[in-house]
Design a protein around this motif. Structure first.
Motif, mmCIF file in Angstrom:
data_model
loop_
_atom_site.group_PDB
_atom_site.id
_atom_site.type_symbol
_atom_site.label_atom_id
_atom_site.label_comp_id
_atom_site.label_asym_id
_atom_site.label_seq_id
_atom_site.Cartn_x
_atom_site.Cartn_y
_atom_site.Cartn_z
ATOM 1 N N SER A 152 0.838 -1.200 0.000
ATOM 2 C CA SER A 152 0.000 0.000 0.000
ATOM 3 C C SER A 152 0.877 1.256 0.000
ATOM 4 O O SER A 152 1.626 1.493 0.954
ATOM 5 N N CYS B 112 2.117 5.334 -0.144
ATOM 6 C CA CYS B 112 1.814 6.626 0.468
ATOM 7 C C CYS B 112 2.580 7.689 -0.315
ATOM 8 O O CYS B 112 3.809 7.629 -0.403
ATOM 9 N N ILE C 274 1.516 9.457 9.370
ATOM 10 C CA ILE C 274 2.213 8.315 8.776
ATOM 11 C C ILE C 274 2.806 7.431 9.869
ATOM 12 O O ILE C 274 2.695 6.200 9.822
ATOM 13 N N LYS D 208 1.776 3.607 10.195
ATOM 14 C CA LYS D 208 2.798 2.609 9.871
ATOM 15 C C LYS D 208 3.187 1.770 11.064
ATOM 16 O O LYS D 208 3.370 0.548 10.960
ATOM 17 N N PRO E 53 0.830 1.959 5.627
ATOM 18 C CA PRO E 53 1.635 2.450 4.497
ATOM 19 C C PRO E 53 2.854 1.547 4.324
ATOM 20 O O PRO E 53 3.620 1.350 5.273
ATOM 21 N N ASP E 54 3.025 0.984 3.141
ATOM 22 C CA ASP E 54 4.126 0.040 2.910
ATOM 23 C C ASP E 54 5.406 0.770 2.507
ATOM 24 O O ASP E 54 6.500 0.340 2.844
ATOM 25 N N ILE F 42 6.856 5.024 1.088
ATOM 26 C CA ILE F 42 6.528 6.418 0.807
ATOM 27 C C ILE F 42 7.191 6.847 -0.506
ATOM 28 O O ILE F 42 8.375 6.578 -0.726
ATOM 29 N N TYR G 295 -2.638 6.137 0.219
ATOM 30 C CA TYR G 295 -2.662 7.371 1.004
ATOM 31 C C TYR G 295 -1.961 8.497 0.251
ATOM 32 O O TYR G 295 -0.845 8.312 -0.251
ATOM 33 N N GLY H 297 -8.821 4.105 1.045
ATOM 34 C CA GLY H 297 -7.699 4.880 1.546
ATOM 35 C C GLY H 297 -8.125 6.213 2.105
ATOM 36 O O GLY H 297 -9.297 6.464 2.374
ATOM 37 N N THR I 281 -4.052 8.240 7.456
ATOM 38 C CA THR I 281 -3.818 6.815 7.219
ATOM 39 C C THR I 281 -4.766 5.996 8.092
ATOM 40 O O THR I 281 -5.152 6.428 9.188
#
Length: 467
Positions: free
Chosen positions: A225, A227, A242, A246, A257-258, A260, A375, A396, A401
């Protein structure tokens, strides 16, 4: 410490359980409004009765702080049950729809009906909430259910088995624990619906097994996912939200969030803001913070440690193997081919990748499967509209987030490789229901035009009615 629960009733074999659930469902008792309402209230009362034990089990499995466990697991479940109780009658009501002139004087309705015997397979990362939330939908829709919790969160799994099996008759709702072999045994059975939450890889196994019996599935999976942070973002707020999204549950959240993608002009400023925020929330020594959740087991701990390349650690990176702890970690200098970009991270590791602009960020995202979550941090309405209309994702937030999960009026689910189907609120009711189409005609009037023999006058009338 809370008091131990009394022993559960004697174990029932899987074959006997399925036979009894089929028979019970066929009696029709689960279909009534009063019955469904009472069972939702029973579920609420059961959770309230065992709330302290639930929080303790989550602490033992994942070292979740009591407040975090309440926020992300128990409290959100209370809200979901309350929403179902409030709106159940409306959801159950047949919905009138218009009928074309050709069907006059008939009336048409959509009638929701329960699917029947359902299977819920829940994961280890939110082992309570992700077992109970689908159950709320199954109960509200009038089904019977079997729940298979994750064996990787054993304390929560054992508690679920005790509390649910004491509150409900096995022919109605029953929890059965077991390992991988038992999961395979369950998937070999015929179900009217399977609700699975877990990885994409196991989701494919579930879907393949379900296909043998043409069983419909709701698949809540995951993926990488993204961001995006543009130069139009408020960096202090962006960093705060974030870090929350996270590092909640040590990053073991399917919609965390995987990675950025940040515009290069604010790359360094964002990193500094993230470093300050992590220090503010977790202290200068996160490994010594008793509120830092642990990684679920040794295998996942070692997998995550292999993703941390020392030369790319910008912040954090330390770990405590004995306690299965990894501190919040920022990675920079990450390339598309790096191991950390080849799989969903599912841990407290956050790669930060500079991009020229929003257009380049979107092209980067297209290199992956459609994500479960997305995001964007930007105060530009034009950029917000752009990504909503051009990027495919399950759900999203703009300038936040995770919080789309907190609204029961929004469907939660994936798209493509990140899942199929959606739930929460009325969408949970829909996930466990069949929308039956019914035309109700009158026997006091009959249009002769639809019957044999075919003559020219009928042809003219049909063309008028069906144009």
């Amino acid at each position: 410490m809370s008091q131990a629960l009394p022993a559960t009733t004697a174990s029932i074999s899987l074959d006997e359980l399925l036979k009894r659930q089929d028979q019970y469902f066929q009696t029709g008792v689960t279909r009534g409004y009063d019955f469904r309402l009472s069972q939702l209230k029973t579920l609420m009362a059961t959770i309230r009765q065992h709330e302290k034990a639930i929080l303790e089990a989550l602490g033992r499995d994942l070292r979740k702080h009591e407040t975090e466990a309440y926020l992300a697991e128990v409290g959100i479940t209370y809200a979901e049950i309350s929403d179902s109780i409030k709106h159940l009658k409306k959801w159950m009501k047949p919905r009138k729809v218009a009928s074309p002139l050709a069907l006059w004087p008939a009336k048409s309705r959509i009638v929701p009906e329960p699917l029947g015997r359902t299977l819920i397979i829940s994961p280890w990362n939110y082992p309570f909430q992700l077992a109970i939330a689908p159950l709320i939908g199954a109960i509200a829709a009038g089904n019977v259910a079997v729940i298979k919790p994750s064996e990787m969160a054993p304390h929560t799994a054992a508690l679920l088995e005790q509390m649910i099996n004491q509150a409900f008759a096995p022919e109605y709702v029953h929890v059965k624990n077991g390992g991988v072999e038992f999961s395979q045994q369950l998937l070999e059975c015929r179900w009217d619906h399977i609700f699975f939450t877990g990885s994409t890889a196991i989701g494919k196994v579930v879907a393949a097994a379900a296909a043998k019996n043409l069983t419909p599935c709701t698949l809540e999976l995951g993926g990488k996912s993204p961001c995006i942070v543009t130069r139009n973002a408020h960096l202090e707020v962006t960093a705060r939200r974030i870090v929350f999204g996270k590092f909640l549950n040590a990053g073991q959240t399917c919609v965390a969030p995987d990675y950025i993608l940040v515009e290069d002009t604010i790359h360094d400023a964002l990193i500094e803001a993230l470093r300050r925020e992590i220090t503010l929330r977790f202290g200068s020594n996160p490994l010594g913070n008793e509120q830092l959740p642990r990684i679920i087991n040794e295998r996942h701990f070692q997998r995550l440690m292999r993703l941390i390349e020392p030369g790319k650690v910008n912040f954090g990176g330390r770990a405590d193997a004995g306690q299965l702890l990894i501190e919040p970690t920022l990675l920079t200098g990450v390339q598309m081919h790096d191991p950390v970009m080849k799989e969903e991270i599912f841990g407290p590791i956050l790669p930060i990748i500079p991009v020229k602009d929003l257009s380049q960020a979107k092209k980067f995202i297209l290199g992956f499967e459609k994500p479960l979550a997305f995001y964007l941090f930007s105060d530009s309405q034009q950029e917000q509209t752009d990504v909503i209309n051009s990027v495919s994702f399950g759900g999203g937030c703009i300038n936040d987030t995770l919080m789309h999960l907190a609204n029961p009026n929004l469907p939660f689910g994936g798209v493509g490789a990140s899942g199929a189907g959606a739930y929460h609120g009325e969408h949970s009711f829909d996930a466990f229901s069949h929308k039956k189409s019914v035309v109700m005609n009158s026997s006091f009037f009959d249009l002769p035009v639809r019957y044999f023999p075919w003559i020219k006058s009928k042809d003219k009338v049909l063309r008028l009615l069906l144009k």
